[in-house]
Scaffold this motif. Structure first.
Motif, short mmCIF file in Angstrom:
data_model
loop_
_atom_site.label_atom_id
_atom_site.label_comp_id
_atom_site.label_asym_id
_atom_site.label_seq_id
_atom_site.Cartn_x
_atom_site.Cartn_y
_atom_site.Cartn_z
N ALA A 57 0.44 1.10 6.37
CA ALA A 57 0.13 0.01 7.24
C ALA A 57 -0.32 0.40 8.60
O ALA A 57 -1.31 -0.07 9.08
CB ALA A 57 1.17 -1.07 7.29
N HIS A 58 0.46 1.57 8.84
CA HIS A 58 0.02 2.28 10.32
C HIS A 58 -1.34 2.58 10.05
O HIS A 58 -2.26 2.57 11.20
CB HIS A 58 0.81 3.42 10.47
CG HIS A 58 0.69 4.11 11.70
ND1 HIS A 58 0.77 3.59 12.95
CD2 HIS A 58 0.30 5.40 11.95
CE1 HIS A 58 0.22 4.74 13.96
NE2 HIS A 58 -0.03 5.72 13.16
N GLY A 60 -4.08 -0.01 10.47
CA GLY A 60 -4.21 -0.43 11.88
C GLY A 60 -5.24 0.72 12.61
O GLY A 60 -5.93 0.05 13.33
N GLU A 63 -8.91 0.02 11.60
CA GLU A 63 -9.23 -1.24 12.30
C GLU A 63 -9.69 -0.77 13.86
O GLU A 63 -10.69 -1.00 14.32
CB GLU A 63 -8.17 -2.28 12.23
CG GLU A 63 -8.08 -2.93 11.06
CD GLU A 63 -7.10 -3.97 11.07
OE1 GLU A 63 -6.35 -4.49 11.92
OE2 GLU A 63 -6.65 -4.39 10.03
N ASP A 64 -8.84 -0.39 14.47
CA ASP A 64 -8.80 0.21 15.79
C ASP A 64 -10.34 1.19 16.11
O ASP A 64 -10.88 0.74 17.06
CB ASP A 64 -7.54 0.88 16.46
CG ASP A 64 -6.51 0.10 16.69
OD1 ASP A 64 -6.75 -1.17 16.75
OD2 ASP A 64 -5.36 0.68 16.86
N THR A 96 -13.53 -1.11 14.88
CA THR A 96 -13.80 -2.26 15.88
C THR A 96 -14.73 -1.62 16.89
O THR A 96 -15.69 -2.50 17.26
CB THR A 96 -12.49 -2.79 16.33
OG1 THR A 96 -11.86 -3.39 15.16
CG2 THR A 96 -12.88 -3.74 17.12
N PRO A 123 -12.00 -6.92 9.98
CA PRO A 123 -11.17 -6.07 9.37
C PRO A 123 -10.95 -6.69 7.87
O PRO A 123 -11.00 -7.68 7.67
CB PRO A 123 -9.71 -6.27 10.08
CG PRO A 123 -10.31 -6.98 11.47
CD PRO A 123 -11.66 -7.59 11.30
N THR A 152 -8.20 -6.62 4.43
CA THR A 152 -6.75 -6.93 4.14
C THR A 152 -6.23 -6.02 3.37
O THR A 152 -6.94 -5.50 2.29
CB THR A 152 -6.61 -8.47 3.65
OG1 THR A 152 -7.09 -9.35 4.57
CG2 THR A 152 -5.17 -8.65 3.56
#
Length: 256
Positions: free
Chosen positions: A53-54, A57, A60-61, A64, A77, A79
């Motif tokens: 999960a980290h 993220g 995504e950062d 983006t 993003p 899922t």
């Protein structure tokens, strides 16, 4: 035989025939809604789940910012679905035998925790960055989806034979490797995530999951015309290209 196995296992025929990490948009509605019994729930405090999960993220950062900067396309993003054994996906039943995959129908990345346990013993010894490479590769498919590349490749596959379709699948997978490298390069610039030995472990993983290595291990020889992900050397080459450039434009696997 393939469709019979698919019926009894719940695994998409596309996966059984091509070994692809993308479950195709071309599945019919019955295949898309085929249920699969859910496996045991993954403990939310499981270290592997937390790490995945980290990394999600972190992808995504980076994307983006990087995707609109380099292509003018806004990043939406994906899922993340972390499961153990079996679950349901927009592309049909998801089972651990399929390995990590991206479903363009529901825009989700499916990761089975058992795969990452296998990496420790089968795919280059694991390690944080090797795990991150796997996640980043699947997100690379999502980036391809956002750029319209997957739709174009699916359309092209309809016009060619199986050998040519396999070659297109290889191009898609190698580009996802390169995009994983692009993510890592930009993430390292932002957070200094790479430690000594990380790149070597990721390259060892890329080598271990090359089609030639997997086919030779399974049956004693490799059949290049049946490759769907690329040779060990090619996977290393394109991951390295992305790592060195940090630029999506370096990932044109279709014209090289």
């Amino acid at each position: 035989i393939v469709f019979a196995i698919s019926y009894f296992t719940g695994i998409s025929p596309q996966v059984l025939m091509g070994g692809a990490e993308i479950v195709s948009n071309s599945m019919n509605p019955q295949q898309q809604t085929q249920p699969a019994s859910s496996g045991p729930a993954v403990d939310p405090n499981d270290p592997t789940r937390k790490f995945l999960a980290h990394i999600m993220g972190a992808t995504e950062d980076v994307w983006t910012t990087v995707l609109p900067q380099q292509t003018g396309v806004k990043y939406a993003p994906a899922t993340l679905v972390i499961y153990d054994g079996a679950t349901r996906s927009g592309c049909g039943g998801a089972r651990s035998a399929m390995g990590p995959f991206y479903c363009p129908i529901d825009k989700k990345v499916y990761l089975d925790t058992s795969f990452f346990n296998d990496m420790k013993t089968k795919y280059g010894g694991g390690g944080d960055f090797a795990y991150a490479y796997v996640v980043a590769h699947e997100i690379g498919h999502h980036v391809q989806d956002l750029l319209g590349i997957l739709d174009k490749v699916d359309a092209a596959k309809e016009r060619v034979g199986q050998t040519q379709a396999n070659a297109l699948s290889v191009r898609v997978e190698l580009q996802a490797d390169c995009l994983a490298g692009v993510w890592a390069a930009n993430a390292n610039q932002k957070w200094q995530i790479l430690e000594p030995g990380d790149i070597e472990k990721a390259l060892a993983t890329a080598q271990a999951i090359g089609d030639d290595r997997l086919q030779t291990a399974a049956r004693g020889y490799a059949v290049p015309d049946s490759f769907t992900h690329g040779s060990a050397a090619a996977r290393q080459q394109w991951l390295t290209a992305g790592l060195k450039s940090g630029d999506i434009r370096s990932c044109d696997t279709f014209s090289k």
